[in-house]
Design an enzyme around this catalytic site. Structure first.
Site, PDB file in Angstrom:
ATOM      1  N   SER A 182      69.662  23.401  -7.998  1.00  0.00           N
ATOM      2  CA  SER A 182      70.456  24.226  -8.905  1.00  0.00           C
ATOM      3  C   SER A 182      71.838  23.671  -9.242  1.00  0.00           C
ATOM      4  CB  SER A 182      70.609  25.622  -8.316  1.00  0.00           C
ATOM      5  OG  SER A 182      71.298  25.557  -7.092  1.00  0.00           O
ATOM      6  N   HIS A 210      63.806  27.645 -10.376  1.00  0.00           N
ATOM      7  CA  HIS A 210      64.537  27.233 -11.585  1.00  0.00           C
ATOM      8  C   HIS A 210      63.630  26.552 -12.604  1.00  0.00           C
ATOM      9  CE1 HIS A 210      68.741  28.254 -10.968  1.00  0.00           C
ATOM     10  NE2 HIS A 210      68.644  27.881  -9.716  1.00  0.00           N
ATOM     11  N   LYS A 241      64.773  34.977 -12.635  1.00  0.00           N
ATOM     12  CA  LYS A 241      65.440  33.982 -13.489  1.00  0.00           C
ATOM     13  C   LYS A 241      64.774  33.995 -14.872  1.00  0.00           C
ATOM     14  CE  LYS A 241      67.716  31.367  -9.923  1.00  0.00           C
ATOM     15  NZ  LYS A 241      67.305  31.190  -8.521  1.00  0.00           N
TER      16      LYS A 241
END
Ligand code: PLP
Length: 395
Positions: A182, A210, A241
């Site tokens: 990240s 992610h 996310k």
């Protein structure tokens, strides 16, 4: 209040303050989106994990309202007592299919999934081998298991191989990596990790938080982009996310392993079930992204557009591809000053400095969304350019 405790807490807070690490919350007065209201002012948001722009999107909100009517608000139970509705089973089936696995188990967060994934399977007869930059939830998940711990240097395959050799006597070896890291937007060398794991008879866990929803040809994640979706043993990921941004997460894998998590994982046995509105809306999101491949095309188009423009403007942007784009600043104070000035000029980004990133490698981490327009990205680049000149980062 206990005087000892009060003194220690105040000291610790003072240390955090004086190190310049004290986190103030910037309060959004609006829905999440590319345009948010902060301190009474509209600003462009470039720091959400809202990769596909779904978090504040009307279709999800409308769907969620219907799901509330259908399933109610909460279950007041863990899964195995009376906290499993049809919608939980349906989501588990759907996310498993999405990730090319037999089965999946949902948790209230990927954090909880990562707390379950090691301690349930590994004992003191086993070893776990983890990338040094893996997410905090993996670090903590590993702390909860009794396996021998090994950390390999970030994306360093030679070091990983060393650790695999060293642990050959163990009953089981587990290799774990984030799919995407990240702070840098680095993608893990998942194919090479799977090759090594195969060579040394280890199993592989990838946390694709992610990447799930937008990386790879059909949005299955870094596991798809690296061609290993059918080789990794377990995938953990978040629904918080790209997949709508509320919360929830899962572990996907082979049926009997998932069954064991239902039997043994403490973060499902002793904690409340995922609210049905989130389970239902996450299913809606999986259909929605299937039906809207243009969102995936747009996030890569936007990301390439931003990266290219920043490089032309003279900024240091590492050669990667992910919509996490670290704009390297160097000095921590400069990074936070620039982020503050950018907010005043209508651009919401965050500076990261030591100890979150190495000393001297402070950066502003930009996150691009499919929902941004090129005009908004132009505005972002122009703001960077004017402040970059002011702070002598570019000429
Ligand atoms: C964000 C993130 C998590 C935490 O996900 P939650 O569902 O918010 O708990 C776990 N792992 C990685 C790699 C993440 O980026």
């Amino acid at each position: 209040m206990n005087q000892n405790l009060e003194k220690i807490v105040q000291q610790t807070l003072a240390e955090i303050q004086s190190a310049g690490l004290y986190k103030e919350h910037r309060v959004l007065e609006s829905r999440q989106g590319t345009n948010v209201r902060v301190n009474g002012k509209e600003v462009l948001n470039f720091c959400a994990n809202n990769y596909l722009g779904l978090s504040g999107r009307e279709e999800l909100v409308e769907y969620a309202k219907n799901a509330l009517d259908k399933y109610g608000y909460g279950l007041s139970s863990v899964r195995f007592i009376c906290g499993t509705q049809t919608v939980h089973k349906e989501l588990e089936k759907k996310i498993a299919e999405f990730l090319h696995k037999d089965d999946a188990i949902i948790f209230t967060s990927c954090w909880d999934a990562n707390e379950a994934v090691f301690a349930t399977l590994l004992t003191d007869a086993d070893a776990v081998i983890s990338d040094e930059l893996n997410h905090a939830s993996i670090v903590d998940g590993i702390r909860l298991c009794k396996a021998e711990r090994h950390v390999f240097k970030h994306r360093d395959l030679a070091d990983l191989e060393e650790k695999l050799k060293f642990t050959q006597e163990k009953r089981l070896r587990c290799v774990v990596s984030d799919g995407v890291f990240s702070m840098d937007g680095h993608i893990a060398p998942l194919k090479e990790i799977c090759d090594l794991a195969e060579k040394y008879n280890a199993y592989v866990v990838v946390d694709d938080s992610h990447a799930t929803g937008f990386m790879g040809e059909t949005g299955r994640g870094a596991v798809e982009a690296c061609g290993v979706i059918d080789r990794v043993d377990l995938i953990t990921t978040t629904f918080g996310k790209a997949l709508g941004g509320a919360n929830g997460g899962c572990i996907a894998g082979q049926k009997d392993i998932i069954d064991l998590f239902h039997q043994r994982a403490r973060t499902t046995l002793f904690t409340n079930t995922v609210p049905p509105v989130i389970a239902a809306t996450t299913m809606f999101v999986l259909d929605f992204i299937e039906a809207h491949p243009e969102l995936r095309a747009q996030i890569w188009d936007n990301t390439n557009y931003f990266r290219a423009k920043m490089i032309v403007a003279g900024f240091t942007v590492p050669q990667d591809v992910h919509p996490i784009v670290p704009v390297m600043i160097g000095d921590g104070k400069v990074a936070s000053d620039i982020a503050r000035e950018m907010l005043a000029q209508g651009i919401y980004v965050i500076g990261f400095s030591y100890p979150v990133v190495p000393m001297g490698k402070a950066r502003i981490r930009v996150q691009i969304s499919a929902a941004h327009t090129h005009e908004q990205i132009d505005q972002l680049v122009a703001t960077f350019a004017s402040l970059g000149k002011k702070y002598s980062l570019i000429s």
